[in-house]
Design a protein around this motif. Structure first.
Motif, PDB file in Angstrom:
ATOM      1  N   LEU A   1       0.837  -1.209   0.000  1.00  0.00           N
ATOM      2  CA  LEU A   1       0.000   0.000   0.000  1.00  0.00           C
ATOM      3  C   LEU A   1       0.868   1.255   0.000  1.00  0.00           C
ATOM      4  O   LEU A   1       1.838   1.329  -0.732  1.00  0.00           O
ATOM      5  CB  LEU A   1      -0.974  -0.057   1.173  1.00  0.00           C
ATOM      6  CG  LEU A   1      -2.066  -1.136   1.020  1.00  0.00           C
ATOM      7  CD1 LEU A   1      -2.905  -1.243   2.273  1.00  0.00           C
ATOM      8  CD2 LEU A   1      -2.957  -0.875  -0.185  1.00  0.00           C
TER       9      LEU A   1
ATOM     10  N   CYS B   1      -9.735  -5.978  -0.994  1.00  0.00           N
ATOM     11  CA  CYS B   1      -9.044  -5.775  -2.284  1.00  0.00           C
ATOM     12  C   CYS B   1      -7.659  -6.424  -2.246  1.00  0.00           C
ATOM     13  O   CYS B   1      -7.079  -6.632  -1.168  1.00  0.00           O
ATOM     14  CB  CYS B   1      -8.932  -4.279  -2.590  1.00  0.00           C
ATOM     15  SG  CYS B   1      -7.894  -3.394  -1.429  1.00  0.00           S
TER      16      CYS B   1
ATOM     17  N   PRO C   1      -4.535  -5.371  -2.968  1.00  0.00           N
ATOM     18  CA  PRO C   1      -3.408  -4.726  -2.289  1.00  0.00           C
ATOM     19  C   PRO C   1      -3.471  -4.818  -0.757  1.00  0.00           C
ATOM     20  O   PRO C   1      -2.433  -4.905  -0.105  1.00  0.00           O
ATOM     21  CB  PRO C   1      -3.519  -3.257  -2.747  1.00  0.00           C
ATOM     22  CG  PRO C   1      -4.195  -3.331  -4.063  1.00  0.00           C
ATOM     23  CD  PRO C   1      -5.194  -4.440  -3.909  1.00  0.00           C
TER      24      PRO C   1
ATOM     25  N   CYS D   1      -8.254   6.638   0.889  1.00  0.00           N
ATOM     26  CA  CYS D   1      -9.211   5.527   0.764  1.00  0.00           C
ATOM     27  C   CYS D   1      -9.597   5.037   2.163  1.00  0.00           C
ATOM     28  O   CYS D   1      -8.734   4.914   3.038  1.00  0.00           O
ATOM     29  CB  CYS D   1      -8.546   4.405  -0.025  1.00  0.00           C
ATOM     30  SG  CYS D   1      -9.384   2.834   0.154  1.00  0.00           S
TER      31      CYS D   1
ATOM     32  N   LYS E   1     -10.007   2.240   3.258  1.00  0.00           N
ATOM     33  CA  LYS E   1      -9.243   1.044   3.682  1.00  0.00           C
ATOM     34  C   LYS E   1      -7.935   1.448   4.356  1.00  0.00           C
ATOM     35  O   LYS E   1      -7.432   0.745   5.212  1.00  0.00           O
ATOM     36  CB  LYS E   1      -8.929   0.162   2.473  1.00  0.00           C
ATOM     37  CG  LYS E   1     -10.155  -0.371   1.763  1.00  0.00           C
ATOM     38  CD  LYS E   1     -10.294  -1.877   1.948  1.00  0.00           C
ATOM     39  CE  LYS E   1     -11.591  -2.411   1.410  1.00  0.00           C
ATOM     40  NZ  LYS E   1     -11.686  -2.470  -0.020  1.00  0.00           N
ATOM     41  N   PHE E   2      -7.372   2.604   3.947  1.00  0.00           N
ATOM     42  CA  PHE E   2      -6.145   3.081   4.603  1.00  0.00           C
ATOM     43  C   PHE E   2      -6.456   3.484   6.053  1.00  0.00           C
ATOM     44  O   PHE E   2      -5.640   3.310   6.933  1.00  0.00           O
ATOM     45  CB  PHE E   2      -5.580   4.330   3.906  1.00  0.00           C
ATOM     46  CG  PHE E   2      -4.966   4.102   2.551  1.00  0.00           C
ATOM     47  CD1 PHE E   2      -5.024   2.881   1.917  1.00  0.00           C
ATOM     48  CD2 PHE E   2      -4.314   5.149   1.910  1.00  0.00           C
ATOM     49  CE1 PHE E   2      -4.465   2.693   0.661  1.00  0.00           C
ATOM     50  CE2 PHE E   2      -3.746   4.974   0.658  1.00  0.00           C
ATOM     51  CZ  PHE E   2      -3.827   3.751   0.032  1.00  0.00           C
TER      52      PHE E   2
ATOM     53  N   HIS F   1      -3.107   2.289  -9.086  1.00  0.00           N
ATOM     54  CA  HIS F   1      -2.465   2.714  -7.835  1.00  0.00           C
ATOM     55  C   HIS F   1      -0.984   2.328  -7.892  1.00  0.00           C
ATOM     56  O   HIS F   1      -0.651   1.256  -8.407  1.00  0.00           O
ATOM     57  CB  HIS F   1      -3.138   2.033  -6.646  1.00  0.00           C
ATOM     58  CG  HIS F   1      -4.603   2.326  -6.563  1.00  0.00           C
ATOM     59  ND1 HIS F   1      -5.089   3.557  -6.183  1.00  0.00           N
ATOM     60  CD2 HIS F   1      -5.680   1.567  -6.855  1.00  0.00           C
ATOM     61  CE1 HIS F   1      -6.402   3.529  -6.225  1.00  0.00           C
ATOM     62  NE2 HIS F   1      -6.795   2.345  -6.637  1.00  0.00           N
TER      63      HIS F   1
ATOM     64  N   TYR G   1       1.022   1.112  -5.765  1.00  0.00           N
ATOM     65  CA  TYR G   1       1.349  -0.182  -5.148  1.00  0.00           C
ATOM     66  C   TYR G   1       0.788  -1.354  -5.953  1.00  0.00           C
ATOM     67  O   TYR G   1       1.029  -2.508  -5.612  1.00  0.00           O
ATOM     68  CB  TYR G   1       0.834  -0.230  -3.695  1.00  0.00           C
ATOM     69  CG  TYR G   1      -0.544   0.353  -3.520  1.00  0.00           C
ATOM     70  CD1 TYR G   1      -0.708   1.665  -3.102  1.00  0.00           C
ATOM     71  CD2 TYR G   1      -1.684  -0.389  -3.809  1.00  0.00           C
ATOM     72  CE1 TYR G   1      -1.978   2.227  -2.954  1.00  0.00           C
ATOM     73  CE2 TYR G   1      -2.953   0.150  -3.663  1.00  0.00           C
ATOM     74  CZ  TYR G   1      -3.094   1.462  -3.232  1.00  0.00           C
ATOM     75  OH  TYR G   1      -4.357   2.004  -3.095  1.00  0.00           O
TER      76      TYR G   1
ATOM     77  N   CYS H   1     -11.974  -2.722  -5.603  1.00  0.00           N
ATOM     78  CA  CYS H   1     -11.525  -1.356  -5.278  1.00  0.00           C
ATOM     79  C   CYS H   1     -12.642  -0.383  -5.653  1.00  0.00           C
ATOM     80  O   CYS H   1     -12.964  -0.211  -6.833  1.00  0.00           O
ATOM     81  CB  CYS H   1     -10.246  -1.002  -6.022  1.00  0.00           C
ATOM     82  SG  CYS H   1      -9.799   0.735  -5.787  1.00  0.00           S
TER      83      CYS H   1
ATOM     84  N   ILE I   1     -12.662   2.864  -5.412  1.00  0.00           N
ATOM     85  CA  ILE I   1     -12.158   4.065  -6.099  1.00  0.00           C
ATOM     86  C   ILE I   1     -11.958   3.768  -7.582  1.00  0.00           C
ATOM     87  O   ILE I   1     -12.367   4.534  -8.454  1.00  0.00           O
ATOM     88  CB  ILE I   1     -10.855   4.532  -5.418  1.00  0.00           C
ATOM     89  CG1 ILE I   1     -11.195   5.012  -4.013  1.00  0.00           C
ATOM     90  CG2 ILE I   1     -10.159   5.624  -6.226  1.00  0.00           C
ATOM     91  CD1 ILE I   1     -10.032   5.407  -3.161  1.00  0.00           C
TER      92      ILE I   1
HETATM   93  S1  SF4 Z   1      -7.677   2.488  -3.149  1.00  0.00           S
HETATM   94 FE1  SF4 Z   1      -8.619   0.591  -3.843  1.00  0.00          FE
HETATM   95  S2  SF4 Z   1      -6.916  -0.845  -4.062  1.00  0.00           S
HETATM   96 FE2  SF4 Z   1      -6.223   0.847  -2.749  1.00  0.00          FE
HETATM   97  S3  SF4 Z   1      -6.634   0.164  -0.674  1.00  0.00           S
HETATM   98 FE3  SF4 Z   1      -8.396   1.377  -1.339  1.00  0.00          FE
HETATM   99  S4  SF4 Z   1      -9.848  -0.171  -2.125  1.00  0.00           S
HETATM  100 FE4  SF4 Z   1      -7.819  -1.151  -2.008  1.00  0.00          FE
END
Ligand code: SF4
Length: 324
Positions: free
Chosen positions: A21, A64, A66, A99, A101-102, A187, A189, A265, A267
């Motif tokens: 990431l 996802c 990553p 995001c 998820k981060f 992305h 990563y 994902c 995004i």
């Molecule tokens: S931007 Fe997409 S690929 Fe990256 S962590 Fe978020 S959901 Fe996962």
């Protein structure tokens, strides 16, 4: 005894840094930060099949690719470090969000690894509440046995300038006219990780193309090109891709675009549609979208790339030149 950086040795000596990431591009920043505080930093290295498989086993299906890879990187550091560092990136600059998820990454990885090691985290939120960052740095100072001022100073001088840098530390941002260009969107990563991207960039370069990505465009130019989407309701990585694609689409040498997206994902699902729509209604260049997950096979992937390259008008002449 002092470390070779001059700092007193830390209470937690070895810090594990998972290379996935956002840390994929920023590992040197964090390594330098911890080393300046007297720690020894151990990175997890390139994504391997073993790392990927362990991430897939540890995460739930809907995650996802990553994030699965990141969890595998973190798992590979268990037993090799006193603790694993997982930053919580809510926002790296004002008026932009990361995001989701981060934002939840430290919790997600902690649960996936069943708390089997110690974790260190820093809250990075320069949009809504920068005091949160200061507070988390003070907590880190306590964990490392350093003064809050030492840790804040190290963060301000080493990490902060790199988080929203104009030029990514690993990318050139140089542009010289020459061979036909293929733009690779995705992305960082994903597209720069050889295993996750199935070496997409290398394969396109081997076919004789010059590859450019949104990260070859300066950050300020990416933001300038992203209007009308520049607002704090959009995610930062989405802005990078939209603005980067808009800048790259004007290159005279552009032969086509490939968007490499990760299954699940959110995004990508939005940004990809907007970019495709813009291309269809503007300069109509060939556009390939590939969505991958852990079940994607490399043979099928290569076939799609080959078919796309065969479709480009000047592929044959490029290949002949390469053979000569
Ligand atoms: S931007 Fe997409 S690929 Fe990256 S962590 Fe978020 S959901 Fe996962």
């Amino acid at each position: 005894m002092k470390s070779h950086h001059g700092a007193e040795p830390s209470k937690l000596k070895v810090i594990g840094i998972p290379e996935g990431l956002m840390i994929f591009e920023q590992k040197q920043l964090w390594k330098k930060f911890f080393e300046s505080l007297g720690c020894h930093a151990v990175c997890s290295g390139h994504t391997t099949k073993r790392i990927m498989n362990s991430g897939i086993e540890l995460c739930c299906n809907e995650t996802c690719l990553p994030v699965k890879a990141f969890t595998g990187h973190a798992a590979s550091l268990c037993g090799k470090a006193d603790c694993i560092f997982i930053p919580r990136y809510s926002s790296v600059c004002s008026h932009e969000k990361s995001c989701p998820k981060f934002c939840g990454l430290p919790d997600e990885v902690r649960i996936s690894l069943n708390n089997k090691t110690k974790f260190l985290e820093i809250d990075i939120d320069f949009n809504r509440d920068s005091k949160k960052t200061q507070k988390s740095l003070d907590l880190l100072a306590g964990e490392l046995g350093r003064s809050p001022k030492t840790v804040r100073d190290a963060f301000d001088s080493i990490v902060k300038p790199g988080l929203a840098a104009e030029v990514s530390p690993n990318r050139s941002c140089s542009y010289e006219p020459g061979a036909p260009v293929l733009a690779v969107l995705g992305h960082p990563y994903m597209i720069f990780d050889r295993l996750l991207s199935m070496n997409l960039i290398g394969k396109l370069q081997d076919a004789g193309y010059r590859v450019m990505t949104p990260y070859d465009v300066r950050r300020s130019v990416r933001r300038k090109n992203v209007a009308p989407f520049l607002s704090d309701s959009f995610f930062e990585t989405g802005l990078d891709m939209l603005g980067g694609a808009q800048a790259l689409v004007n290159l005279p040498e552009l032969a086509g675009m490939v968007y490499l997206s990760s299954f699940a994902c959110g995004i990508d699902s939005l940004v990809l549609e907007i970019i495709e729509h813009k291309i269809r209604n503007g300069r109509r260049i060939p556009f390939l979208k590939i969505t991958i997950d852990e079940h994607s096979g490399e043979a099928g992937f290569d076939t799609r790339i080959e078919a796309f390259l065969d479709m480009l008008p000047n592929t044959e002449s490029i290949r002949r030149e390469k053979i000569v």
